[in-house]
Design an enzyme around this catalytic site. Structure first.
Site, PDB file in Angstrom:
ATOM      1  N   HIS A 234       0.829  -1.201   0.000  1.00 18.87           N
ATOM      2  CA  HIS A 234       0.000   0.000   0.000  1.00 18.87           C
ATOM      3  C   HIS A 234       0.870   1.260   0.000  1.00 18.87           C
ATOM      4  O   HIS A 234       0.656   2.174  -0.805  1.00 18.87           O
ATOM      5  CB  HIS A 234      -0.917  -0.020   1.227  1.00 18.87           C
ATOM      6  CG  HIS A 234      -1.729   1.211   1.406  1.00 18.87           C
ATOM      7  ND1 HIS A 234      -3.000   1.346   0.891  1.00 18.87           N
ATOM      8  CD2 HIS A 234      -1.461   2.370   2.047  1.00 18.87           C
ATOM      9  CE1 HIS A 234      -3.473   2.539   1.204  1.00 18.87           C
ATOM     10  NE2 HIS A 234      -2.548   3.182   1.919  1.00 18.87           N
ATOM     11  N   GLU A 235       1.868   1.295   0.874  1.00 20.13           N
ATOM     12  CA  GLU A 235       2.733   2.480   0.962  1.00 20.13           C
ATOM     13  C   GLU A 235       3.578   2.644  -0.304  1.00 20.13           C
ATOM     14  O   GLU A 235       3.792   3.759  -0.763  1.00 20.13           O
ATOM     15  CB  GLU A 235       3.607   2.411   2.215  1.00 20.13           C
ATOM     16  CG  GLU A 235       2.844   2.352   3.529  1.00 20.13           C
ATOM     17  CD  GLU A 235       1.807   3.455   3.731  1.00 20.13           C
ATOM     18  OE1 GLU A 235       1.936   4.552   3.141  1.00 20.13           O
ATOM     19  OE2 GLU A 235       0.853   3.213   4.489  1.00 20.13           O
TER      20      GLU A 235
ATOM     21  N   ASP B 186      -5.026   7.336  -1.430  1.00 23.59           N
ATOM     22  CA  ASP B 186      -5.910   6.427  -0.698  1.00 23.59           C
ATOM     23  C   ASP B 186      -7.256   6.335  -1.397  1.00 23.59           C
ATOM     24  O   ASP B 186      -7.700   7.285  -2.047  1.00 23.59           O
ATOM     25  CB  ASP B 186      -6.121   6.929   0.735  1.00 23.59           C
ATOM     26  CG  ASP B 186      -4.908   6.687   1.613  1.00 23.59           C
ATOM     27  OD1 ASP B 186      -4.333   5.594   1.538  1.00 23.59           O
ATOM     28  OD2 ASP B 186      -4.551   7.596   2.379  1.00 23.59           O
TER      29      ASP B 186
ATOM     30  N   HIS C  99       1.579   4.400  -2.814  1.00 26.69           N
ATOM     31  CA  HIS C  99       1.625   5.863  -2.700  1.00 26.69           C
ATOM     32  C   HIS C  99       2.851   6.414  -3.421  1.00 26.69           C
ATOM     33  O   HIS C  99       2.762   7.404  -4.146  1.00 26.69           O
ATOM     34  CB  HIS C  99       1.671   6.299  -1.232  1.00 26.69           C
ATOM     35  CG  HIS C  99       0.381   6.154  -0.501  1.00 26.69           C
ATOM     36  ND1 HIS C  99      -0.842   6.499  -1.037  1.00 26.69           N
ATOM     37  CD2 HIS C  99       0.118   5.704   0.755  1.00 26.69           C
ATOM     38  CE1 HIS C  99      -1.794   6.267  -0.148  1.00 26.69           C
ATOM     39  NE2 HIS C  99      -1.233   5.788   0.951  1.00 26.69           N
TER      40      HIS C  99
END
Length: 183
Positions: free
Chosen positions: A118-119, A128, A122
């Site tokens: 997930h990070e 998000d 980014h």
């Protein structure tokens, strides 16, 4: 005469090219190579490696590789005691963003590989998608502590491919915001 003058430099360049082929990862012509440094990721190094494998399998326009000691890394990965967070990309070669693998996330029961993927999402330019279902990697913590989905969905993959594609869509720079993945 000209042939003799050019022969030695051409042989030297050929030898150099052969030496370099064995030291650099193979990168497709349309692929952006980004290096990451997980030397400060502490207990999360294996989760980061798994997340890198997920992204490298999911997209074609960008590839993540570990940086050698002393080499510039576009993505710094640091473990700390806060909540997981990252700078919003897409990061470009020569640029730099940071991913913080905050221990609060795993302490609360969230999956470390999902957090890392997930990070990294980014860093690759994905914001998000909250609230969201577990099937959306970028839904982050709203997927719940039982969610272990670490692969981007089709829309997330397409967005990263577009961010690292050619033309104007592939030229957007890192905006520098830090996204904290907390409900």
């Amino acid at each position: 005469m000209l042939r003799r003058i050019l022969t030695s430099p051409l042989i030297a360049l050929s030898a150099l090219a052969l030496m370099l082929v064995g030291t650099a990862p193979a990168v497709a012509a349309n692929e952006t190579l980004l290096y990451y440094d997980d030397s400060r990721a502490a207990e999360y190094t294996s989760a980061v490696a798994s997340a890198v494998d997920v992204w490298n399998s999911a997209v074609d326009n960008v590839r993540l590789e570990p940086a050698s000691e002393g080499q510039h890394a576009e993505i710094l990965i640091i473990a700390d005691d806060d909540w997981p967070r990252a700078h919003l990309g897409p990061v470009r070669p020569g640029g730099q963003v940071t991913v913080w693998m905050g221990r609060q996330g795993t302490t609360e029961g969230y999956d470390a590989v999902r957090i890392a993927a997930h990070e990294l999402g980014h860093s690759l330019g994905l914001p998000d998608a909250k609230p969201g279902p577990c099937s959306s990697l970028m839904s982050g913590s709203t997927g719940g502590v039982d969610c272990t989905v670490s692969a981007p969905d089709d829309a997330e993959r397409s967005r990263v491919e577009a961010a690292y594609g050619s033309g104007l869509a592939g030229q957007r720079t890192t905006d520098g915001r830090i996204l904290v993945d907390r409900l």
